[in-house]
Design a protein around this motif. Structure first.
Motif, mmCIF file in Angstrom:
data_model
loop_
_atom_site.group_PDB
_atom_site.id
_atom_site.type_symbol
_atom_site.label_atom_id
_atom_site.label_comp_id
_atom_site.label_asym_id
_atom_site.label_seq_id
_atom_site.Cartn_x
_atom_site.Cartn_y
_atom_site.Cartn_z
ATOM 1 N N GLY A 64 0.402 0.547 5.005
ATOM 2 C CA GLY A 64 0.236 -0.452 4.728
ATOM 3 C C GLY A 64 -1.556 -0.540 3.971
ATOM 4 O O GLY A 64 -1.756 -1.232 2.632
ATOM 5 N N ALA A 65 -2.259 -0.007 4.637
ATOM 6 C CA ALA A 65 -3.794 0.020 4.121
ATOM 7 C C ALA A 65 -3.913 0.414 3.038
ATOM 8 O O ALA A 65 -3.948 0.550 1.911
ATOM 9 C CB ALA A 65 -4.791 0.470 4.935
ATOM 10 N N PHE A 66 -2.764 1.517 2.849
ATOM 11 C CA PHE A 66 -2.763 2.211 1.923
ATOM 12 C C PHE A 66 -2.779 2.163 0.647
ATOM 13 O O PHE A 66 -2.759 2.011 -0.063
ATOM 14 C CB PHE A 66 -2.654 3.955 1.750
ATOM 15 C CG PHE A 66 -1.966 4.518 0.428
ATOM 16 C CD1 PHE A 66 -2.665 4.924 0.258
ATOM 17 C CD2 PHE A 66 -0.947 4.834 -0.033
ATOM 18 C CE1 PHE A 66 -2.519 6.077 -1.179
ATOM 19 C CE2 PHE A 66 -0.576 5.704 -1.377
ATOM 20 C CZ PHE A 66 -1.552 5.840 -2.134
ATOM 21 N N CYS A 67 -1.689 1.417 0.728
ATOM 22 C CA CYS A 67 -0.109 0.193 -0.154
ATOM 23 C C CYS A 67 -1.473 -1.209 -0.442
ATOM 24 O O CYS A 67 -1.839 -1.443 -1.858
ATOM 25 C CB CYS A 67 0.964 -0.037 0.280
ATOM 26 S SG CYS A 67 2.232 0.718 0.976
ATOM 27 N N LEU A 80 1.126 -5.225 -2.825
ATOM 28 C CA LEU A 80 0.752 -6.581 -2.491
ATOM 29 C C LEU A 80 1.914 -6.565 -1.293
ATOM 30 O O LEU A 80 1.597 -6.619 -0.336
ATOM 31 C CB LEU A 80 0.491 -7.506 -2.648
ATOM 32 C CG LEU A 80 0.218 -8.427 -1.974
ATOM 33 C CD1 LEU A 80 -1.018 -8.487 -1.492
ATOM 34 C CD2 LEU A 80 -0.645 -9.458 -3.111
ATOM 35 N N PHE A 81 2.982 -6.724 -2.268
ATOM 36 C CA PHE A 81 4.388 -7.322 -1.012
ATOM 37 C C PHE A 81 4.823 -6.163 0.073
ATOM 38 O O PHE A 81 5.258 -6.263 0.767
ATOM 39 C CB PHE A 81 5.955 -7.075 -2.108
ATOM 40 C CG PHE A 81 7.093 -7.365 -1.335
ATOM 41 C CD1 PHE A 81 7.301 -8.380 -1.007
ATOM 42 C CD2 PHE A 81 7.990 -6.320 -1.551
ATOM 43 C CE1 PHE A 81 8.531 -9.064 -0.344
ATOM 44 C CE2 PHE A 81 9.712 -6.682 -0.454
ATOM 45 C CZ PHE A 81 9.413 -7.501 -0.384
ATOM 46 N N VAL A 82 4.775 -4.510 -0.711
ATOM 47 C CA VAL A 82 4.597 -3.916 0.577
ATOM 48 C C VAL A 82 3.695 -3.972 1.124
ATOM 49 O O VAL A 82 4.698 -3.622 3.141
ATOM 50 C CB VAL A 82 4.550 -2.205 -0.271
ATOM 51 C CG1 VAL A 82 4.899 -0.363 0.720
ATOM 52 C CG2 VAL A 82 6.228 -2.070 -1.521
ATOM 53 N N ALA A 83 2.481 -3.697 0.916
ATOM 54 C CA ALA A 83 1.569 -3.716 1.991
ATOM 55 C C ALA A 83 1.985 -5.390 3.265
ATOM 56 O O ALA A 83 1.813 -4.266 4.114
ATOM 57 C CB ALA A 83 0.330 -3.638 1.780
ATOM 58 N N VAL A 84 2.119 -5.963 2.921
ATOM 59 C CA VAL A 84 2.606 -7.347 4.003
ATOM 60 C C VAL A 84 3.339 -6.910 5.079
ATOM 61 O O VAL A 84 3.439 -7.404 6.029
ATOM 62 C CB VAL A 84 2.341 -8.510 3.283
ATOM 63 C CG1 VAL A 84 2.597 -10.006 3.634
ATOM 64 C CG2 VAL A 84 1.479 -9.045 2.044
ATOM 65 N N ILE A 85 5.002 -6.637 3.959
ATOM 66 C CA ILE A 85 5.563 -6.041 4.886
ATOM 67 C C ILE A 85 4.987 -5.386 5.675
ATOM 68 O O ILE A 85 5.705 -5.248 6.762
ATOM 69 C CB ILE A 85 7.019 -5.732 3.969
ATOM 70 C CG1 ILE A 85 7.568 -6.084 3.016
ATOM 71 C CG2 ILE A 85 7.828 -5.370 4.924
ATOM 72 C CD1 ILE A 85 8.078 -7.633 3.575
#
Length: 100
Positions: A64-67, A80-85
């Motif tokens: 998530g941090a990488f995304c 951002l959407f993938v990171a939040v998920i």
């Protein structure tokens, strides 16, 4: 464009490409090392029959941090959407950890 301007522009782009390549290589090397280390720790915890949800949450949070870093660099809302998920998934794993 004059010859000197074209040469200077090409040199500037070449330096930027070299810096981007070295940054990408360093990020990839650190990410691969961290991924392998966490997977080895998960396998160890499976072998000794302990819960490994903390390490799984750490792995998901790392991705998530990488995304999120990709979102900062590219400003694409998909990252951002993938990171939040992924951050929510990591949070759920930490909340539901046994033994807390």
């Amino acid at each position: 464009m004059h010859k000197d301007e074209m040469l200077k522009l090409a040199q500037t782009q070449k330096l930027d490409e070299g810096r981007k390549y070295s940054n990408d290589f360093a990020l990839g090397a650190v990410g691969a090392f961290a991924f392998i280390a966490i997977i080895l720790m998960i396998v160890y915890k499976i072998i000794i029959s302990e819960h490994y949800s903390d390490l799984l949450g750490l792995l998901i949070g790392m991705v998530g941090a990488f995304c999120y870093g990709k979102f900062v660099l590219t400003s694409r809302k998909y990252w951002l959407f993938v990171a939040v998920i992924l951050f929510l998934g990591a949070g759920m794993i930490f909340i539901e950890m046994p033994g807390l």
